[in-house]
Design an enzyme around this catalytic site. Structure first.
Site, PDB file in Angstrom:
ATOM      1  N   THR A 284       0.813  -1.209   0.000  1.00  0.00           N
ATOM      2  CA  THR A 284       0.000   0.000   0.000  1.00  0.00           C
ATOM      3  C   THR A 284       0.851   1.266   0.000  1.00  0.00           C
ATOM      4  O   THR A 284       1.911   1.323   0.635  1.00  0.00           O
ATOM      5  CB  THR A 284      -0.920   0.015   1.233  1.00  0.00           C
ATOM      6  OG1 THR A 284      -1.693  -1.185   1.240  1.00  0.00           O
ATOM      7  CG2 THR A 284      -1.859   1.199   1.209  1.00  0.00           C
ATOM      8  N   GLU A 531      -7.172  -5.943   4.169  1.00  0.00           N
ATOM      9  CA  GLU A 531      -7.368  -7.048   3.212  1.00  0.00           C
ATOM     10  C   GLU A 531      -8.593  -6.810   2.334  1.00  0.00           C
ATOM     11  O   GLU A 531      -9.270  -7.751   1.902  1.00  0.00           O
ATOM     12  CB  GLU A 531      -7.488  -8.401   3.940  1.00  0.00           C
ATOM     13  CG  GLU A 531      -6.258  -8.812   4.719  1.00  0.00           C
ATOM     14  CD  GLU A 531      -5.042  -9.040   3.851  1.00  0.00           C
ATOM     15  OE1 GLU A 531      -5.184  -9.173   2.622  1.00  0.00           O
ATOM     16  OE2 GLU A 531      -3.931  -9.057   4.410  1.00  0.00           O
ATOM     17  N   GLU A 535     -16.633  -2.532   1.372  1.00  0.00           N
ATOM     18  CA  GLU A 535     -17.137  -2.092   0.069  1.00  0.00           C
ATOM     19  C   GLU A 535     -16.408  -2.788  -1.075  1.00  0.00           C
ATOM     20  O   GLU A 535     -17.018  -3.126  -2.106  1.00  0.00           O
ATOM     21  CB  GLU A 535     -17.000  -0.568  -0.046  1.00  0.00           C
ATOM     22  CG  GLU A 535     -17.892   0.218   0.900  1.00  0.00           C
ATOM     23  CD  GLU A 535     -17.346   0.305   2.324  1.00  0.00           C
ATOM     24  OE1 GLU A 535     -18.037   0.864   3.192  1.00  0.00           O
ATOM     25  OE2 GLU A 535     -16.219  -0.199   2.583  1.00  0.00           O
TER      26      GLU A 535
END
Length: 550
Positions: A284, A531, A535
């Site tokens: 990320t 993870e 949504e």
């Protein structure tokens, strides 16, 4: 059997499940009318109609969960183990979920997807009129059912999980003891925001936690994803940090097993499995979140090394790790996912005084509410060197594809973590409710308290059975991105609901740091985010089902 238990329960549930699955098929057709174009799902339309699509994803998740609850009850019945407690759990699960399907499913605290939102006005009326559905919604999950179930779980027996495997049962018991042995210490680690002691990490390594699913030929135990779930759930029941210690090893092991060269497998897998090497996942970036196609961190080839430049965030256990599974862009001319590559980036293990001693790499801690014990970091790379031989698979541009191959396992493991947290909240809530005296009696004697706990027990079992189903699918070498997404979606919500209800049962004491339920509220909240946020899970499920994957 009690008077509240319905006669011919399993037959009634089968009929009701058929009605629910028929409604799911009608919902699919209705939503496809909104998002389909020329026989395919139109991405722009799917985004525009997210509410309906995600409502459909939750509807399908409920139906799949009920199918797994019924399968669990039928397995128990076949072996003479379907007792009153398990039968009432089955009945309550069907009664409640069918009622929500009929009236509206909560996508979040402020979003309710009702049949009309999916274009199912008439179909919902037909569903509600089905005799089995009408029986279960009317009598399946009543106050009387909850009170009887509360009496049956009062001593801390929450139902036969139906594992049906002697080895896995023994493993479950072993790690349950380990979690119990570290329960008090874990809360102290949380309150001090301290790292889990390396001694404890070493104990888990000796028990094989880091090599559970690594093949035996590479030094692991060679067990399946169901074993991973059993171990993860029990450790997380004691402390989410313990259940999460193996997550990065699971991800790294899966990446290397599926995408690495033979030389990389033989070099790295035995060391990861033994716990000699602690990995961390470095994917990320600030501002990207789940949008991995927008990653900007560069990996520039310079002779026998790649030089990494860029920033990463939300990196768990980064300081104490020895190797990073690092996703970076090797081809800046390839937009999106195509230019991404995965690296096994070695680094020295940091210390408290010097957490990031590697040249070209620095980091700072991100202070968090919960999910402690490993710590979160933001990392900066400025010419950080990675050996060219550590390009995963030896071919550039395969990074996103390699990472996607691990998502199923990662989400199943996260679902198992959520089940463990949910179980812990249930146990803490029950213990407190039985001990806390108000108005001359234990608060467990009050129907609202007992009813909360009864439903917590039911929904924890539902989440467990759905998670184990996803794991069994993975162990059968079947594609299970939809099932993994469903398990993570539902289990994370159950963990949060249980933690919230558990704290409510504690009243003001639950808001005090000294009570472990306060930690669980913080821990549970992250499960709906990492993870893949809820949504994202709903989007994955909807897109997969609408595209014809079952």
């Amino acid at each position: 059997m009690s008077q509240v238990l319905l006669p011919d329960l399993l037959a009634t549930c089968r009929q009701a499940l058929a009605a629910a699955e028929s409604l799911v098929e009608r919902a699919k057709s209705s939503v496809l009318d909104l998002v389909g174009r020329d026989g395919r799902v139109d991405p722009a339309a799917l985004e525009r109609e997210q509410f309906a699509a995600h409502g459909y994803a939750w509807l399908a998740t409920y139906a799949t969960a009920l199918r797994q609850v019924l399968a669990w009850a039928e397995r128990l019945q076949a072996t003479g183990r379907l007792g009153e407690r398990e039968a009432l759990m089955t009945q309550a699960a069907f009664g409640e979920y069918l009622a929500q399907i009929q009236g509206g499913i909560a996508l979040s605290q402020g979003e309710i997807a009702r049949p009309a939102d999916l274009g199912l006005d008439g179909e919902a009326a037909d569903f509600a009129a089905d005799p089995a559905v009408r029986t279960l919604t009317g009598r399946g999950h009543t106050s009387a059912v909850r009170m009887r179930l509360a009496a049956l779980i009062a001593e801390g027996e929450f139902g036969d999980p139906g594992l049906d495997d002697e080895t896995l049962t023994l493993i479950r018991e072993q790690f349950a003891r380990f979690a119990e042995d570290h329960r008090e210490a874990a809360h102290a680690w949380h309150r001090a925001d301290a790292l889990i002691p390396m001694e404890v990490v070493g104990q888990l390594a000796e028990l094989g936690v880091f090599g559970l699913t690594v093949p035996e030929e590479y030094g692991g135990l060679g067990l399946g994803k169901l074993a991973m779930c059993v171990v993860t759930e029990e450790l997380s029941r004691g402390y989410l940090g313990l259940g999460s210690l193996g997550t990065r090893s699971e991800i790294a092991g899966e990446l290397i097993r599926l995408g690495g060269t033979e030389e990389q497998k033989r070099r790295w897998l035995p060391r990861i499995a033994s716990g000699e090497v602690l990995p961390t996942a470095v994917f990320t970036e600030p501002g990207t979140g789940s949008d991995l196609g927008s990653l900007k961190t560069r990996a520039l080839r310079d002779g026998e090394v790649y030089r990494i430049t860029g920033n990463k965030t939300w990196i768990t256990h980064a300081a104490r790790s020895d190797v990073m599974t690092l996703l970076a862009r090797t081809n800046p001319d390839e937009p999106g996912y195509a230019g991404l590559s995965m690296f096994l980036a070695e680094k020295p293990r940091g210390t408290e005084a010097d957490p990031f001693p590697a040249p070209g790499m620095s980091g700072s801690e991100i202070r968090v509410l919960g999910y402690r014990g490993m710590k979160e970091y933001e990392l900066a790379f400025d010419g950080f060197e990675v050996k060219a031989e550590n390009l995963l698979g030896g071919v550039e541009g395969q990074g996103f594809k390699q990472l996607m191959a691990t998502f199923e396992s990662a989400r199943i493991q996260t679902a198992a973590r959520a089940v463990g947290v949910a179980q812990n909240a249930l146990e803490l809530g029950l213990s407190y409710a039985r001990e806390r005296i108000q108005f001359g009696k234990p608060i467990y004697a009050f129907p609202r308290i007992a009813g909360k706990l009864a439903w917590m027990a039911v929904e924890t079992m539902v989440a467990r059975q759905l998670t184990w189903y996803a794991a069994r699918q993975k162990d059968s070498a079947k594609r299970c991105d939809i099932e993994a997404g469903m398990a993570k979606l539902l289990a994370a919500r159950v963990a949060w609901a249980n933690a919230d209800n558990g704290l409510q049962i504690h009243g003001g004491n639950g808001y005090a740091e000294e009570y472990p339920i306060s930690r669980l509220l913080c821990d549970a909240r992250i499960l709906n985010i990492f993870e893949g946020a809820a949504e994202i899970q709903a989007q994955v499920i909807a897109r997969g089902l609408l595209s014809g994957r079952n």
